[in-house]
Design a protein around this motif. Structure first.
Motif, mmCIF file in Angstrom:
data_model
loop_
_atom_site.group_PDB
_atom_site.id
_atom_site.type_symbol
_atom_site.label_atom_id
_atom_site.label_comp_id
_atom_site.label_asym_id
_atom_site.label_seq_id
_atom_site.Cartn_x
_atom_site.Cartn_y
_atom_site.Cartn_z
ATOM 1 N N VAL A 27 0.935 -0.980 0.049
ATOM 2 C CA VAL A 27 0.017 -0.101 0.213
ATOM 3 C C VAL A 27 0.707 1.519 -0.013
ATOM 4 C CG1 VAL A 27 -2.395 -1.179 1.469
ATOM 5 C CG2 VAL A 27 -0.256 0.528 2.932
ATOM 6 N N ARG A 28 1.691 1.206 0.456
ATOM 7 C CA ARG A 28 2.715 2.082 0.394
ATOM 8 C C ARG A 28 3.186 3.450 -1.062
ATOM 9 N NH1 ARG A 28 6.463 0.276 2.680
ATOM 10 N NH2 ARG A 28 8.571 -0.175 1.105
ATOM 11 N N PRO A 29 3.133 2.543 -1.792
ATOM 12 C CA PRO A 29 3.504 3.077 -3.715
ATOM 13 C C PRO A 29 1.975 3.666 -3.651
ATOM 14 C CG PRO A 29 4.563 1.064 -3.689
ATOM 15 C CD PRO A 29 3.801 1.376 -2.157
ATOM 16 N N GLN A 30 0.814 2.689 -3.318
ATOM 17 C CA GLN A 30 -0.359 3.249 -3.414
ATOM 18 C C GLN A 30 -0.841 4.578 -3.114
ATOM 19 O OE1 GLN A 30 -2.904 0.437 -2.756
ATOM 20 N NE2 GLN A 30 -2.133 -1.041 -3.236
ATOM 21 N N GLU A 32 9.163 4.349 6.347
ATOM 22 C CA GLU A 32 8.272 5.558 6.143
ATOM 23 C C GLU A 32 8.409 6.353 5.058
ATOM 24 O OE1 GLU A 32 9.708 5.869 10.899
ATOM 25 O OE2 GLU A 32 9.489 8.000 9.545
ATOM 26 N N LEU A 33 6.793 7.069 4.937
ATOM 27 C CA LEU A 33 6.713 7.601 3.925
ATOM 28 C C LEU A 33 6.841 9.535 4.758
ATOM 29 C CD1 LEU A 33 4.317 7.101 2.233
ATOM 30 C CD2 LEU A 33 5.948 6.772 1.704
ATOM 31 N N LEU A 34 7.452 10.328 3.985
ATOM 32 C CA LEU A 34 6.973 11.966 4.574
ATOM 33 C C LEU A 34 6.760 12.905 3.320
ATOM 34 C CD1 LEU A 34 11.081 12.547 5.406
ATOM 35 C CD2 LEU A 34 8.949 12.037 6.981
ATOM 36 N N CYS A 35 5.579 13.001 4.070
ATOM 37 C CA CYS A 35 4.729 13.300 3.260
ATOM 38 C C CYS A 35 4.610 15.316 2.780
ATOM 39 C CB CYS A 35 3.152 12.995 2.734
ATOM 40 S SG CYS A 35 3.644 11.449 3.069
ATOM 41 N N GLN A 36 3.696 16.006 1.816
ATOM 42 C CA GLN A 36 3.665 17.475 1.943
ATOM 43 C C GLN A 36 2.888 17.646 0.883
ATOM 44 O OE1 GLN A 36 5.625 20.129 2.944
ATOM 45 N NE2 GLN A 36 7.126 18.551 4.397
ATOM 46 N N LEU A 37 1.271 18.206 1.550
ATOM 47 C CA LEU A 37 0.349 17.889 0.802
ATOM 48 C C LEU A 37 0.002 19.864 0.801
ATOM 49 C CD1 LEU A 37 -1.893 16.210 -0.819
ATOM 50 C CD2 LEU A 37 -3.016 16.333 0.815
ATOM 51 N N ALA A 58 1.860 7.127 -1.510
ATOM 52 C CA ALA A 58 2.330 8.135 -2.338
ATOM 53 C C ALA A 58 2.325 8.542 -3.499
ATOM 54 C CB ALA A 58 3.786 7.135 -2.946
ATOM 55 N N ALA A 59 1.438 7.148 -4.582
ATOM 56 C CA ALA A 59 0.770 8.204 -5.970
ATOM 57 C C ALA A 59 -0.479 8.285 -5.699
ATOM 58 C CB ALA A 59 0.857 6.741 -6.268
ATOM 59 N N ASP A 60 -1.082 8.455 -4.746
ATOM 60 C CA ASP A 60 -2.013 9.397 -4.071
ATOM 61 C C ASP A 60 -1.849 10.547 -3.942
ATOM 62 O OD1 ASP A 60 -5.137 9.778 -4.260
ATOM 63 O OD2 ASP A 60 -4.482 10.274 -1.904
ATOM 64 N N ILE A 61 -1.353 11.154 -2.851
ATOM 65 C CA ILE A 61 -0.348 11.813 -2.426
ATOM 66 C C ILE A 61 0.432 12.759 -3.760
ATOM 67 C CG2 ILE A 61 1.219 13.066 -1.716
ATOM 68 C CD1 ILE A 61 0.945 11.203 0.790
ATOM 69 N N GLY A 72 -0.914 16.504 -6.161
ATOM 70 C CA GLY A 72 -0.130 18.008 -6.323
ATOM 71 C C GLY A 72 0.939 17.654 -5.101
ATOM 72 N N GLY A 73 0.618 16.875 -4.548
ATOM 73 C CA GLY A 73 2.048 16.836 -3.529
ATOM 74 C C GLY A 73 3.289 16.104 -3.780
ATOM 75 N N GLN A 74 4.131 16.530 -2.621
ATOM 76 C CA GLN A 74 5.334 15.645 -2.446
ATOM 77 C C GLN A 74 5.493 14.329 -1.298
ATOM 78 O OE1 GLN A 74 8.255 18.764 -2.685
ATOM 79 N NE2 GLN A 74 7.774 19.040 -4.699
#
Length: 207
Positions: free
Chosen positions: A99-102, A124-129, A104-107, A111-113
């Motif tokens: 699910v991790r790549p899913q 882990e995933l570090l996200c900017q949304l 990441a793809a959704d974010i 328009g996020g990173q």
């Protein structure tokens, strides 16, 4: 420990007080399978999630008033929050890697990173949304998403605020995550389905 129930969309709350001592941060690390718990920590029973008291943090339940179901479980403080979700998973599988790549793809599509880092619980995933504030202005919401594979379950923790932007100083938050226990149950469920969360019996609304 205080518990606050926050309803959506109305801002009503339920608060319960429970005088349970904060477990030692040096306790054996989890997250745990509820069926195999061997410690004496008294946890709040929310059905699929059993949450241990965490000093300086308040347990908040976001409830859908139309259905009465718990929509989100959070530990929150003045400097951040941790949202917890448990899902059905295959026995001996690695649902987090699937699910991790899913996520990441959704974010990214929104328009996020996203970037990956290795942390205490693995990748882990570090996200900017990008988000819109209530006043219509734009902002960027940082989050840190951690996944943990258990026995026929996966626990996902989403950190917001300071534990998201300063992961190297978030040891207290990670200790709180390590004390969570998950109750999978014996019922057959599709892989990836959220495990049911229930309100504690002593939950009550306050004005």
């Amino acid at each position: 420990m205080k518990f606050r129930r926050k309803a959506a969309p109305e801002d009503t709350t339920t608060e319960v007080t429970d005088d349970v001592a904060d477990p030692s941060a040096s306790a054996e690390s989890g997250p745990f399978d509820a069926d195999a718990l061997a410690d004496s920590v008294e946890r709040v029973d929310l059905g699929s999630l059993l949450i241990a008291p965490s000093e300086g943090r308040e347990l908040r339940l976001q409830v859908d008033e139309t259905t009465g179901k718990v929509a989100a479980v959070l530990l929150a403080s003045e400097d951040g929050a941790m949202e917890l979700q448990a899902f059905s998973a295959p026995r001996g599988g690695d649902l987090w890697s699937e699910v991790r790549p899913q996520i990441a793809a959704d974010i990214t599509q929104r328009g996020g990173q996203v970037a990956e880092r290795e942390g205490r619980f693995g990748t882990e995933l570090l996200c900017q949304l990008p988000v819109k504030r209530a006043d219509g202005t734009s902002a960027v919401q940082p989050s840190r998403i951690v996944g943990f594979n258990g026995s026929r379950w996966m626990l996902r923790a989403s950190f917001l605020g300071r534990p998201a932007v300063e992961p190297d100083t978030a040891g207290g938050w990670e200790d709180a995550l390590a004390q969570v226990a998950v109750r999978r149950g014996q019922q057959a469920m599709p892989v990836g389905q959220p495990l049911p969360v229930t309100l504690p019996e002593n939950a009550r609304k306050v004005p």
